[in-house]
Write a protein that holds these residues in place. Structure first.
Motif, mmCIF file in Angstrom:
data_model
loop_
_atom_site.group_PDB
_atom_site.id
_atom_site.type_symbol
_atom_site.label_atom_id
_atom_site.label_comp_id
_atom_site.label_asym_id
_atom_site.label_seq_id
_atom_site.Cartn_x
_atom_site.Cartn_y
_atom_site.Cartn_z
ATOM 1 N N UNK A 1 0.830 -1.191 0.000
ATOM 2 C CA UNK A 1 0.000 0.000 0.000
ATOM 3 C C UNK A 1 0.872 1.252 0.000
ATOM 4 N N UNK A 2 1.108 1.785 -1.193
ATOM 5 C CA UNK A 2 1.822 3.036 -1.374
ATOM 6 C C UNK A 2 0.834 4.102 -1.834
ATOM 7 N N UNK A 3 1.285 5.359 -1.843
ATOM 8 C CA UNK A 3 0.412 6.437 -2.322
ATOM 9 C C UNK A 3 -0.057 6.186 -3.750
ATOM 10 N N UNK A 4 0.836 5.804 -4.695
ATOM 11 C CA UNK A 4 0.354 5.520 -6.052
ATOM 12 C C UNK A 4 -0.616 4.339 -6.112
ATOM 13 N N UNK A 5 -0.330 3.261 -5.374
ATOM 14 C CA UNK A 5 -1.205 2.086 -5.409
ATOM 15 C C UNK A 5 -2.607 2.428 -4.926
#
Length: 368
Positions: A192-196
């Motif tokens: 869970x990253x900002x882009x994802x």
């Protein structure tokens, strides 16, 4: 007794297949937690991987590849049996790249251990998929995890150095199913990253609706490994809440929200430990070994290490502070917050989980 078993008793009907939520909290694991002993090991046998992820916690890069020799892997398996470990999650890097992976899995299965392999998806050629299916048919492999963070090419490219990997990963996942490997024994994984988070609904819809996944494992980004060099990828608190709420809705089980961002329950963290490709024994892959120097399988055996550090490895000596310590989900053993997140975002291993929306003191972001 699990919820599905209770329902069967009340209705006098055969029990339904247990939800994955129940499996993560199964009675054998809970018993191990009560007894302060391990149930499962994450075994990183190589850091070699071609996934080119900007969030890789192992620093997987050609100049930094490390692997355990097969002889040492088999020795460690014998030690796992002595510790009464029930299952091995083979990890990396990408364990399918290790030349001894199938011999190691076969040996572990012969000793009564269950096996799950977690791959980037890139090695999943038709020949490789057929071999995995054959081992599954012999009950030597029980689960395959495949890591794809996003289906959107633009988002994928922001998370990886090699944009060509996405097409190969998707093809590998599809090939695994085409040869006959059951969809419900594939565990999709994403970080869970900002882009994802920007495309999380699309990604979950594809995994669950199109690929037939029974569950999707979502691990929260931490500024560790290559992630420490890409701190702008930190996800927002509100974005994480939406993602976990959307997954719970897709799976039809709101109980998943009770685990906050620990993903697989705190009971799993208490009954699980990590053996790295350099032999280091760690609490988990995202906690630096220098924080808790436990030992190394090249220097002593796992039983010896556990005799000295058992309570520390199973995290039974922690005193969780703040909202996580008081949370009702902590009281019944489901969740006490991610310890790695607490360490990386606050510097305090026993602090409340700063990435959990159930924590009223949590901030939207910490790194940017």
């Amino acid at each position: 007794m699990s919820p599905s078993e209770e329902k069967a008793v009340k209705t006098n009907c055969p029990p339904e297949e247990p939800d994955v939520f129940d499996l993560y909290l199964n009675p054998r694991r809970q018993q191990a937690a009560r007894e302060g002993r391990p149930f499962e090991v994450d075994f990183e046998i190589t850091t070699q991987c071609f996934g080119a992820c900007k969030i890789c916690h192992t620093h997987s890069f050609p100049d930094n590849y490390r692997s355990l020799p097969l002889e040492k892997i088999l020795e460690v398996i014998d030690q796992l049996v002595e510790l009464q470990i029930s299952q091995v999650w083979w990890e990396g890097g990408d364990p399918l790249i290790h030349p001894g992976i199938f011999e190691a899995v076969r040996y572990a299965a012969s000793k009564g251990l269950k096996n799950a392999i977690f791959t980037s998806g890139l090695p999943l050629t038709k020949r490789m998929c057929q071999r995995i299916l054959d081992d599954f048919s012999r009950k030597e492999i029980n689960l395959i995890g495949v890591h794809i963070d996003a289906l959107d090419p633009e988002v994928y490219n922001r998370l990886h150095w090699d944009p060509k990997g996405l097409e190969k990963k998707v093809k590998g996942y599809q090939t695994l199913m085409e040869v006959g490997y059951p969809a419900d024994r594939i565990l999709p994984c994403l970080t869970m990253t900002a882009p994802a988070l920007e495309v999380i609904e699309e990604t979950l819809d594809w995994y669950i609706d199109e690929m037939g996944a029974k569950f999707v494992e979502m691990t929260v980004f931490k500024p560790h490994g290559f992630g420490a060099q890409n701190r702008e990828l930190e996800p927002t608190l509100s974005g994480l809440r939406h993602a976990f709420e959307y997954r719970a809705k897709k799976l039809g089980n709101p109980a998943w929200l009770r685990m906050g961002t620990t993903e697989c329950s705190s009971i799993r963290c208490q009954t699980n430990f990590y053996v790295a490709a350099d032999g280091a024994v760690k609490l988990c892959p995202c906690i630096p070994p220098e924080l808790f120097p436990l030992g190394n399988v090249h220097q002593e055996t796992l039983p010896e290490i556990f005799r000295r550090h058992g309570p520390q490895i199973t995290m039974n000596d922690l005193k969780i502070q703040g909202p996580c310590g008081e949370c009702e989900n902590n009281a019944d053993g489901v969740c006490r917050g991610c310890r790695a997140a607490a360490y990386h975002y606050t510097g305090d291993f026993e602090a409340s989980d700063p990435k959990c929306w159930l924590n009223p003191a949590a901030k939207e972001t910490y790194l940017r």
